[in-house]
Design a protein around this motif. Structure first.
Motif, PDB file in Angstrom:
ATOM      1  N   ASN A 127       0.827  -1.204   0.000  1.00  0.00           N
ATOM      2  CA  ASN A 127       0.000   0.000   0.000  1.00  0.00           C
ATOM      3  C   ASN A 127       0.866   1.261   0.000  1.00  0.00           C
ATOM      4  O   ASN A 127       0.551   2.248  -0.672  1.00  0.00           O
ATOM      5  CB  ASN A 127      -0.925   0.005   1.207  1.00  0.00           C
ATOM      6  CG  ASN A 127      -1.939  -1.127   1.163  1.00  0.00           C
ATOM      7  OD1 ASN A 127      -2.236  -1.659   0.086  1.00  0.00           O
ATOM      8  ND2 ASN A 127      -2.462  -1.513   2.298  1.00  0.00           N
ATOM      9  N   ARG A 128       1.949   1.208   0.736  1.00  0.00           N
ATOM     10  CA  ARG A 128       2.868   2.354   0.747  1.00  0.00           C
ATOM     11  C   ARG A 128       3.493   2.553  -0.631  1.00  0.00           C
ATOM     12  O   ARG A 128       3.684   3.690  -1.086  1.00  0.00           O
ATOM     13  CB  ARG A 128       3.950   2.157   1.813  1.00  0.00           C
ATOM     14  CG  ARG A 128       3.404   2.083   3.233  1.00  0.00           C
ATOM     15  CD  ARG A 128       4.502   2.237   4.273  1.00  0.00           C
ATOM     16  NE  ARG A 128       5.485   1.169   4.236  1.00  0.00           N
ATOM     17  CZ  ARG A 128       5.401   0.040   4.952  1.00  0.00           C
ATOM     18  NH1 ARG A 128       4.355  -0.157   5.750  1.00  0.00           N
ATOM     19  NH2 ARG A 128       6.354  -0.871   4.878  1.00  0.00           N
ATOM     20  N   LYS A 129       3.800   1.463  -1.321  1.00  0.00           N
ATOM     21  CA  LYS A 129       4.386   1.568  -2.659  1.00  0.00           C
ATOM     22  C   LYS A 129       3.419   2.236  -3.635  1.00  0.00           C
ATOM     23  O   LYS A 129       3.826   3.038  -4.478  1.00  0.00           O
ATOM     24  CB  LYS A 129       4.771   0.188  -3.189  1.00  0.00           C
ATOM     25  CG  LYS A 129       5.466   0.240  -4.553  1.00  0.00           C
ATOM     26  CD  LYS A 129       5.833  -1.127  -5.065  1.00  0.00           C
ATOM     27  CE  LYS A 129       6.631  -1.037  -6.380  1.00  0.00           C
ATOM     28  NZ  LYS A 129       5.941  -0.255  -7.417  1.00  0.00           N
ATOM     29  N   ILE A 130       2.134   1.914  -3.523  1.00  0.00           N
ATOM     30  CA  ILE A 130       1.136   2.543  -4.393  1.00  0.00           C
ATOM     31  C   ILE A 130       1.147   4.057  -4.194  1.00  0.00           C
ATOM     32  O   ILE A 130       1.116   4.833  -5.160  1.00  0.00           O
ATOM     33  CB  ILE A 130      -0.261   1.963  -4.110  1.00  0.00           C
ATOM     34  CG1 ILE A 130      -0.329   0.506  -4.580  1.00  0.00           C
ATOM     35  CG2 ILE A 130      -1.340   2.796  -4.799  1.00  0.00           C
ATOM     36  CD1 ILE A 130      -1.611  -0.214  -4.170  1.00  0.00           C
ATOM     37  N   ALA A 131       1.207   4.485  -2.937  1.00  0.00           N
ATOM     38  CA  ALA A 131       1.224   5.921  -2.651  1.00  0.00           C
ATOM     39  C   ALA A 131       2.487   6.576  -3.190  1.00  0.00           C
ATOM     40  O   ALA A 131       2.439   7.671  -3.767  1.00  0.00           O
ATOM     41  CB  ALA A 131       1.100   6.154  -1.149  1.00  0.00           C
ATOM     42  N   VAL A 132       3.623   5.930  -3.004  1.00  0.00           N
ATOM     43  CA  VAL A 132       4.886   6.475  -3.509  1.00  0.00           C
ATOM     44  C   VAL A 132       4.846   6.603  -5.030  1.00  0.00           C
ATOM     45  O   VAL A 132       5.288   7.616  -5.594  1.00  0.00           O
ATOM     46  CB  VAL A 132       6.075   5.594  -3.075  1.00  0.00           C
ATOM     47  CG1 VAL A 132       7.355   6.011  -3.806  1.00  0.00           C
ATOM     48  CG2 VAL A 132       6.294   5.691  -1.574  1.00  0.00           C
ATOM     49  N   ASP A 133       4.312   5.602  -5.708  1.00  0.00           N
ATOM     50  CA  ASP A 133       4.212   5.662  -7.176  1.00  0.00           C
ATOM     51  C   ASP A 133       3.343   6.842  -7.614  1.00  0.00           C
ATOM     52  O   ASP A 133       3.640   7.498  -8.621  1.00  0.00           O
ATOM     53  CB  ASP A 133       3.641   4.354  -7.716  1.00  0.00           C
ATOM     54  CG  ASP A 133       4.641   3.201  -7.637  1.00  0.00           C
ATOM     55  OD1 ASP A 133       5.844   3.471  -7.436  1.00  0.00           O
ATOM     56  OD2 ASP A 133       4.206   2.037  -7.760  1.00  0.00           O
ATOM     57  N   LYS A 134       2.280   7.109  -6.877  1.00  0.00           N
ATOM     58  CA  LYS A 134       1.414   8.252  -7.207  1.00  0.00           C
ATOM     59  C   LYS A 134       2.154   9.566  -7.012  1.00  0.00           C
ATOM     60  O   LYS A 134       2.028  10.496  -7.828  1.00  0.00           O
ATOM     61  CB  LYS A 134       0.140   8.206  -6.351  1.00  0.00           C
ATOM     62  CG  LYS A 134      -0.833   7.093  -6.730  1.00  0.00           C
ATOM     63  CD  LYS A 134      -2.061   7.110  -5.844  1.00  0.00           C
ATOM     64  CE  LYS A 134      -3.059   6.017  -6.234  1.00  0.00           C
ATOM     65  NZ  LYS A 134      -3.678   6.264  -7.558  1.00  0.00           N
ATOM     66  N   VAL A 135       2.936   9.660  -5.946  1.00  0.00           N
ATOM     67  CA  VAL A 135       3.709  10.874  -5.702  1.00  0.00           C
ATOM     68  C   VAL A 135       4.769  11.056  -6.784  1.00  0.00           C
ATOM     69  O   VAL A 135       5.005  12.168  -7.280  1.00  0.00           O
ATOM     70  CB  VAL A 135       4.358  10.828  -4.308  1.00  0.00           C
ATOM     71  CG1 VAL A 135       5.333  11.986  -4.121  1.00  0.00           C
ATOM     72  CG2 VAL A 135       3.282  10.882  -3.216  1.00  0.00           C
ATOM     73  N   LYS A 136       5.416   9.967  -7.190  1.00  0.00           N
ATOM     74  CA  LYS A 136       6.408  10.043  -8.269  1.00  0.00           C
ATOM     75  C   LYS A 136       5.759  10.494  -9.574  1.00  0.00           C
ATOM     76  O   LYS A 136       6.365  11.229 -10.369  1.00  0.00           O
ATOM     77  CB  LYS A 136       7.071   8.676  -8.461  1.00  0.00           C
ATOM     78  CG  LYS A 136       8.085   8.297  -7.395  1.00  0.00           C
ATOM     79  CD  LYS A 136       8.714   6.952  -7.746  1.00  0.00           C
ATOM     80  CE  LYS A 136       9.799   6.559  -6.783  1.00  0.00           C
ATOM     81  NZ  LYS A 136      10.406   5.246  -7.136  1.00  0.00           N
ATOM     82  N   ASP A 137       4.550  10.042  -9.813  1.00  0.00           N
ATOM     83  CA  ASP A 137       3.848  10.431 -11.025  1.00  0.00           C
ATOM     84  C   ASP A 137       3.588  11.936 -11.033  1.00  0.00           C
ATOM     85  O   ASP A 137       3.748  12.598 -12.064  1.00  0.00           O
ATOM     86  CB  ASP A 137       2.532   9.656 -11.120  1.00  0.00           C
ATOM     87  CG  ASP A 137       1.907   9.759 -12.496  1.00  0.00           C
ATOM     88  OD1 ASP A 137       2.564   9.364 -13.476  1.00  0.00           O
ATOM     89  OD2 ASP A 137       0.753  10.231 -12.592  1.00  0.00           O
ATOM     90  N   VAL A 138       3.205  12.483  -9.882  1.00  0.00           N
ATOM     91  CA  VAL A 138       3.015  13.929  -9.771  1.00  0.00           C
ATOM     92  C   VAL A 138       4.332  14.650 -10.033  1.00  0.00           C
ATOM     93  O   VAL A 138       4.384  15.646 -10.749  1.00  0.00           O
ATOM     94  CB  VAL A 138       2.458  14.305  -8.379  1.00  0.00           C
ATOM     95  CG1 VAL A 138       2.409  15.819  -8.214  1.00  0.00           C
ATOM     96  CG2 VAL A 138       1.070  13.705  -8.184  1.00  0.00           C
ATOM     97  N   LYS A 139       5.414  14.132  -9.460  1.00  0.00           N
ATOM     98  CA  LYS A 139       6.732  14.742  -9.670  1.00  0.00           C
ATOM     99  C   LYS A 139       7.105  14.745 -11.154  1.00  0.00           C
ATOM    100  O   LYS A 139       7.614  15.740 -11.683  1.00  0.00           O
ATOM    101  CB  LYS A 139       7.800  13.992  -8.876  1.00  0.00           C
ATOM    102  CG  LYS A 139       9.213  14.559  -9.059  1.00  0.00           C
ATOM    103  CD  LYS A 139      10.234  13.764  -8.260  1.00  0.00           C
ATOM    104  CE  LYS A 139      10.531  12.411  -8.882  1.00  0.00           C
ATOM    105  NZ  LYS A 139      11.435  12.505 -10.060  1.00  0.00           N
ATOM    106  N   GLY A 140       6.846  13.636 -11.840  1.00  0.00           N
ATOM    107  CA  GLY A 140       7.158  13.567 -13.260  1.00  0.00           C
ATOM    108  C   GLY A 140       6.362  14.572 -14.077  1.00  0.00           C
ATOM    109  O   GLY A 140       6.894  15.211 -14.998  1.00  0.00           O
TER     110      GLY A 140
END
Length: 242
Positions: A127-140
């Motif tokens: 679940n934490r990985k899903i959140a991190v991936d979403k944050v990375k997507d925003v950063k990109g």
């Protein structure tokens, strides 16, 4: 479109970094007589966990002079946090939290408004990985806009080669909705403020088929923009005199 989204990107970044900073500051000082919301948790010389890799080097460049010697007067924690780039924060969440207990606690503090039992939800690594991936997507997406690239282009963001521009428009709206959802996990009030802001309303006005058609027909129309009230010179003089 880029201008309308940039405000959201900045709001997201500031909200994320502030929540991480407060969480790690509290965790670092809870065992003391004076727990605080702003503490140098990033400084391993205070006995805290040492950061690693490029994140560690970015912090040290702020804390040291050109000869890599610690500055005699250290910048305040708030100033250090404000100088770190967006890329630091997903890295903190993904790689720099030392134990599962710290990871679960930090994610709970950062995303307290996740809708489904957040205290239990953030204990699970997937679940934490899903959140991190979403944050990375925003950063990109933020980096794309910051480097003056188009908000969308063919082949970008899961687009097929045979896409129609209306499909891309829907994807952009969907992607902003995903960003607002994650922002809402952190601070629902900030989402409402953004939606009512000029940038939020501007995006809603631009991301329509009619707005795209108007731009295609008349891409450069002078004197189009926000309308401000007529100046009242006497009222301004009175206001300044107060």
């Amino acid at each position: 479109m880029s201008m309308a989204l940039q405000s959201l990107m900045l709001t997201f970044e500031v909200t994320l970094r502030n929540r991480i900073h407060i969480s790690l500051s509290r965790q670092a000082t809870e065992g003391t007589t004076n727990p605080v919301d702003s503490f140098a948790w990033y400084d391993h010389r205070l006995g805290m966990h040492k950061l690693e890799g490029e994140t560690y080097r970015k912090v040290e460049r702020i804390l040291c002079d050109e000869q890599d010697v610690r500055l005699p007067t250290q910048p305040t924690p708030d100033r250090v946090i404000a100088r770190l780039s967006f890329g630091v924060w997903p890295n903190i969440l993904e790689q720099q939290l030392p134990t599962p207990v710290v990871q679960a606690r930090t994610f709970l503090d950062v995303f307290p408004h996740y809708p489904r039992k957040p205290k239990h939800y953030w204990k699970h690594a997937e679940n934490r990985k899903i959140a991190v991936d979403k944050v990375k997507d925003v950063k990109g997406w933020r980096n794309r806009i910051a480097h003056c690239k188009p908000v969308w282009t063919e082949g970008w963001y899961r687009c097929s080669q045979a896409q129609h521009w209306t499909e891309v428009l829907d994807r952009v709206k969907g992607r902003r909705s995903e960003m607002l959802e994650v922002l809402g996990w952190m601070c629902p009030q900030t989402v409402e403020v953004y939606k009512m802001s000029y940038s939020g309303r501007l995006f809603d006005a631009l991301v329509t088929e009619q707005a795209v058609l108007a731009h295609i027909c008349q891409p450069h129309v002078p004197a189009i923009g926000p309308i401000y009230p007529e100046a009242d010179i006497e009222a301004m003089k009175a206001y300044k005199a107060r």
